[in-house]
Design a protein around this motif. Structure first.
Motif, PDB file in Angstrom:
ATOM      1  N   ASP A  52      37.971  38.289  47.666  1.00  0.00           N
ATOM      2  CA  ASP A  52      38.964  38.159  46.693  1.00  0.00           C
ATOM      3  C   ASP A  52      38.724  39.758  46.347  1.00  0.00           C
ATOM      4  O   ASP A  52      37.990  40.995  46.300  1.00  0.00           O
ATOM      5  CB  ASP A  52      37.941  38.074  45.315  1.00  0.00           C
ATOM      6  CG  ASP A  52      38.608  38.629  44.037  1.00  0.00           C
ATOM      7  OD1 ASP A  52      39.959  38.765  43.854  1.00  0.00           O
ATOM      8  OD2 ASP A  52      37.822  38.389  43.346  1.00  0.00           O
ATOM      9  N   THR A  53      40.057  40.155  46.939  1.00  0.00           N
ATOM     10  CA  THR A  53      39.986  41.514  46.546  1.00  0.00           C
ATOM     11  C   THR A  53      40.574  42.381  45.438  1.00  0.00           C
ATOM     12  O   THR A  53      40.178  43.794  45.138  1.00  0.00           O
ATOM     13  CB  THR A  53      41.051  42.582  47.724  1.00  0.00           C
ATOM     14  OG1 THR A  53      42.346  41.471  46.840  1.00  0.00           O
ATOM     15  CG2 THR A  53      40.707  41.869  49.080  1.00  0.00           C
ATOM     16  N   ASN A  54      40.907  41.835  44.358  1.00  0.00           N
ATOM     17  CA  ASN A  54      41.287  42.586  43.240  1.00  0.00           C
ATOM     18  C   ASN A  54      39.915  42.315  42.068  1.00  0.00           C
ATOM     19  O   ASN A  54      40.539  42.492  40.786  1.00  0.00           O
ATOM     20  CB  ASN A  54      42.571  42.295  42.602  1.00  0.00           C
ATOM     21  CG  ASN A  54      42.424  40.331  42.410  1.00  0.00           C
ATOM     22  OD1 ASN A  54      42.368  40.237  42.597  1.00  0.00           O
ATOM     23  ND2 ASN A  54      44.386  40.579  41.849  1.00  0.00           N
ATOM     24  N   ASP A  72      39.601  39.030  40.535  1.00  0.00           N
ATOM     25  CA  ASP A  72      40.468  37.887  39.490  1.00  0.00           C
ATOM     26  C   ASP A  72      39.135  36.659  40.299  1.00  0.00           C
ATOM     27  O   ASP A  72      38.736  35.814  39.079  1.00  0.00           O
ATOM     28  CB  ASP A  72      41.051  37.720  39.324  1.00  0.00           C
ATOM     29  CG  ASP A  72      41.774  37.457  40.844  1.00  0.00           C
ATOM     30  OD1 ASP A  72      41.460  36.811  41.823  1.00  0.00           O
ATOM     31  OD2 ASP A  72      43.156  37.161  40.881  1.00  0.00           O
ATOM     32  N   ILE A 103      39.685  35.134  42.659  1.00  0.00           N
ATOM     33  CA  ILE A 103      40.356  34.532  43.618  1.00  0.00           C
ATOM     34  C   ILE A 103      40.464  35.181  45.351  1.00  0.00           C
ATOM     35  O   ILE A 103      40.917  35.995  44.624  1.00  0.00           O
ATOM     36  CB  ILE A 103      41.203  33.738  42.916  1.00  0.00           C
ATOM     37  CG1 ILE A 103      40.983  33.307  41.379  1.00  0.00           C
ATOM     38  CG2 ILE A 103      42.148  32.762  44.213  1.00  0.00           C
ATOM     39  CD1 ILE A 103      42.306  32.391  40.505  1.00  0.00           C
ATOM     40  N   GLY A 104      40.213  33.991  45.853  1.00  0.00           N
ATOM     41  CA  GLY A 104      40.201  34.807  47.316  1.00  0.00           C
ATOM     42  C   GLY A 104      41.954  35.332  47.615  1.00  0.00           C
ATOM     43  O   GLY A 104      42.663  34.868  46.717  1.00  0.00           O
ATOM     44  N   ASP A 105      42.755  35.633  48.056  1.00  0.00           N
ATOM     45  CA  ASP A 105      43.754  35.946  48.300  1.00  0.00           C
ATOM     46  C   ASP A 105      44.195  36.445  49.530  1.00  0.00           C
ATOM     47  O   ASP A 105      43.824  37.230  50.015  1.00  0.00           O
ATOM     48  CB  ASP A 105      43.962  37.433  47.372  1.00  0.00           C
ATOM     49  CG  ASP A 105      43.146  38.325  46.609  1.00  0.00           C
ATOM     50  OD1 ASP A 105      42.711  38.701  48.174  1.00  0.00           O
ATOM     51  OD2 ASP A 105      42.059  38.749  45.653  1.00  0.00           O
ATOM     52  N   ARG A 112      48.649  34.639  41.808  1.00  0.00           N
ATOM     53  CA  ARG A 112      46.937  34.240  42.085  1.00  0.00           C
ATOM     54  C   ARG A 112      46.883  34.998  43.559  1.00  0.00           C
ATOM     55  O   ARG A 112      45.992  35.540  44.188  1.00  0.00           O
ATOM     56  CB  ARG A 112      46.507  33.279  41.434  1.00  0.00           C
ATOM     57  CG  ARG A 112      46.224  32.179  42.639  1.00  0.00           C
ATOM     58  CD  ARG A 112      45.468  30.689  42.037  1.00  0.00           C
ATOM     59  NE  ARG A 112      45.356  29.659  42.619  1.00  0.00           N
ATOM     60  CZ  ARG A 112      44.615  29.066  42.818  1.00  0.00           C
ATOM     61  NH1 ARG A 112      43.857  28.989  41.508  1.00  0.00           N
ATOM     62  NH2 ARG A 112      44.239  27.825  43.569  1.00  0.00           N
TER      63      ARG A 112
HETATM   64 CA    CA Z   1      41.594  37.543  44.064  1.00  0.00          CA
END
Ligand code: CA
Ligand code: GLC
Length: 523
Positions: free
Chosen positions: A22-24, A26, A28-30, A75
């Motif tokens: 997850d980079t941002n 939230d 959740i992985g992205d 997401r």
């Molecule tokens: Ca994310």
């Protein structure tokens, strides 16, 4: 027929986007997270990835319920992020294969919303509907959804209505069963082709087709599905000869005839896969590991239970397509469940030295654990335990996310494996997997096309892989007994708890020995 040239040495890594990185923040992985971790993927030696669905979705079945096939779910990022992921992957020699949910959509999909209207419109026949809300025609039909007088057919959960590609043998007494050459069914097929072209143009190298054998209904021994996919293969051969088609079919004989380059041998249709890694007769997760699967240190499994079916499928598909025996996936308990690291090495040595195309499920390369007691998330049920966040390093969420509420809880055990601690330990599963993949890349005799000969009955497992250049012997002892075997090698390629003394080799508990028997040509 054409086969993408890169497949012969492909080693796939299966990434579950929501649980990778997850980079941002939230939780959740992205897609950007996957892009950031490509150097890790490359370092491990993987040269292809398969991503589970990332399309826009209400996530009632973790994204296998698609609302918009042309759009990355917010997401996970944007279509532009996908394009960047592909171009970064390409720079590293990594192919990107995406999931194609060909057979159904979510209820929220605009096509379905229009199809559910009582008045006739261009999407009326996009899905399969009976002609009366009182006519269910079996358990796979849902009634009373909208004012349309009919029941819609589902492929999986109630929220996954079947797209209408037609019926192989429509029943004349059921006029709503359209033939496969009905213009509306053909239009559904064209739409699927447009979806595929769309993602290939953005950089995808192929598709893993979800429930590939479900597209044509009332099928007779899969004849309709086989014809359906053969058309796609022809289009691929002409237009995208370097793109791959992979099926979730688990019946290679049919899938390869249908034109797929690769079919997964997994937990349904055939008993072969479960007899290796899971218990054949299990119907639920609690039973799934109590039985006699072959790769357990108790050593009371039966290799022939796997081999009988495997060799039959292998002989029927050899030279035409590939069988993949994955280490696991998002639908089954993790390979590491009730297995220690030595068991894992034995099982992974098998997965990475067999003919066809190996797939490693994210986290299996560090023996990440199955979490059997998690509450269901997004339609996961028992599968949820195999979908937890990737464990990168010590600290918060094991480096997966900075969020206080990650998508799923990480393994509660602080001693759990992480990439960081396994990278530091030469004897770790991670290093072992890395060595095996490197070995496979170095030796064509271990790759997809090289011949396979079984040289043992049950324990230990000994088989030979050979091509015009060399003969390589793989000996694996999944049990905790000790075996003495004949050794006729020229040089040892890999050994793990195994010792060679002149013409004998000792395989200790979960011992593994891979050696080169002879060179077929002068070096
Ligand atoms: Ca994310
Ligand atoms: C496949 C997927 C699974 C999904 C189902 C319905 O089996 O792997 O996760 O629930 O299809 O799309």
């Amino acid at each position: 027929m054409n086969t993408p040239s890169w497949l012969k040495d492909a080693v796939f890594y299966n990434i579950y986007p929501q649980s990778y990185y997850d980079t941002n923040g939230d939780g959740i992985g992205d897609l950007n997270g996957i892009t950031e971790k490509l150097s890790y993927v490359q370092e491990m030696g993987f040269n292809a990835i398969w991503l589970n669905p990332f399309y826009d979705s209400p996530f009632r079945d973790a994204g296998y319920d698609v609302t918009d096939f042309y759009k990355v779910a917010p997401r996970y990022g944007t279509n532009e992020d996908f394009r960047r992921l592909c171009s970064e992957a390409k720079k590293r020699g990594i192919r990107v294969v995406i999931d194609l949910v060909a057979g159904h959509t979510s209820l929220e999909c605009e096509w379905f919303q229009k199809s559910a209207r009582p008045e006739k419109n261009e999407y009326t026949n996009r899905y399969i509907w009976t002609d009366s809300v009182w006519k269910k025609d079996g358990s796979k039909y849902i009634s009373g959804y909208s004012d349309r007088d009919g029941c819609y057919q589902i492929n999986f959960f109630y929220c996954q209505p079947s797209l209408n590609y037609g019926f192989y043998a429509p029943n004349p007494e059921k006029p709503w069963q359209l033939p496969t050459d009905h213009p509306d069914c053909i239009e559904t097929k064209y739409e699927l082709w447009r979806i595929m072209e769309f993602w290939i143009e953005l950089g995808a190298d192929g598709f893993r087709v979800d429930m590939a054998s479900s597209v044509i209904k009332n099928d007779e021994n899969s004849k309709g599905c086989i014809q359906f996919w053969q058309e796609f293969r022809e289009k691929f051969d002409n237009k995208y000869p370097e793109c791959v088609l992979i099926s979730e079919w688990s019946y290679p004989e049919h899938a390869i005839e249908a034109g797929f380059h690769i079919d997964f041998l997994i937990h349904f249709n055939l008993a072969a896969y479960t007899s290796l890694f899971r218990y054949e007769k299990a119907t639920n997760v609690n039973e799934a590991w109590l039985g006699n699967s072959y790769f357990r240190k108790e050593g009371n499994g039966d290799f022939q239970a796997f081999f009988k079916e495997y060799v039959d499928q292998y002989e029927k598909t050899k030279g035409k397509g590939y069988i993949s025996i994955p280490s696991g996936n998002h639908d089954i308990p993790r390979l590491s469940f009730r297995r220690d690291d030595a068991d894992m090495k034995a099982a992974l040595a098998f997965v990475l030295t067999m003919p066809g195309i190996p797939f490693v499920y994210y986290g299996d390369e560090i023996a990440m654990r199955f979490q059997p007691d998690l509450p269901s998330k997004e339609g996961g049920y028992y599968r949820t335990g195999a979908r937890t966040p990737m464990q990168w390093q010590s600290g918060k969420n094991f480096g997966f996310s900075k969020s206080n509420t990650p998508y799923l809880p990480v393994d509660p055990d602080f001693n759990t494996p992480t990439v960081e601690n396994q990278q530091k330990d030469e004897r770790s599963v991670l290093h072992f997997v890395k060595r095996l993949i490197a070995l496979r890349h170095r030796h064509t005799a271990l790759q997809a096309d090289a011949a396979f000969t079984l040289c043992s009955e049950n324990y230990p497992l000994i088989f030979e892989r050979a091509d015009e250049i060399e003969n390589v012997v793989v000996a694996i002892n999944p049990s905790d007994r000790t075996y003495s075997i004949d050794y006729d090698g020229a040089d040892i390629l890999l050994s793990e708890n195994a010792y060679v003394e002149s013409e004998k080799a000792t395989l200790g508990s979960r011992g593994i020995l891979i050696y080169r028997k002879q060179m077929n040509i002068a070096p």
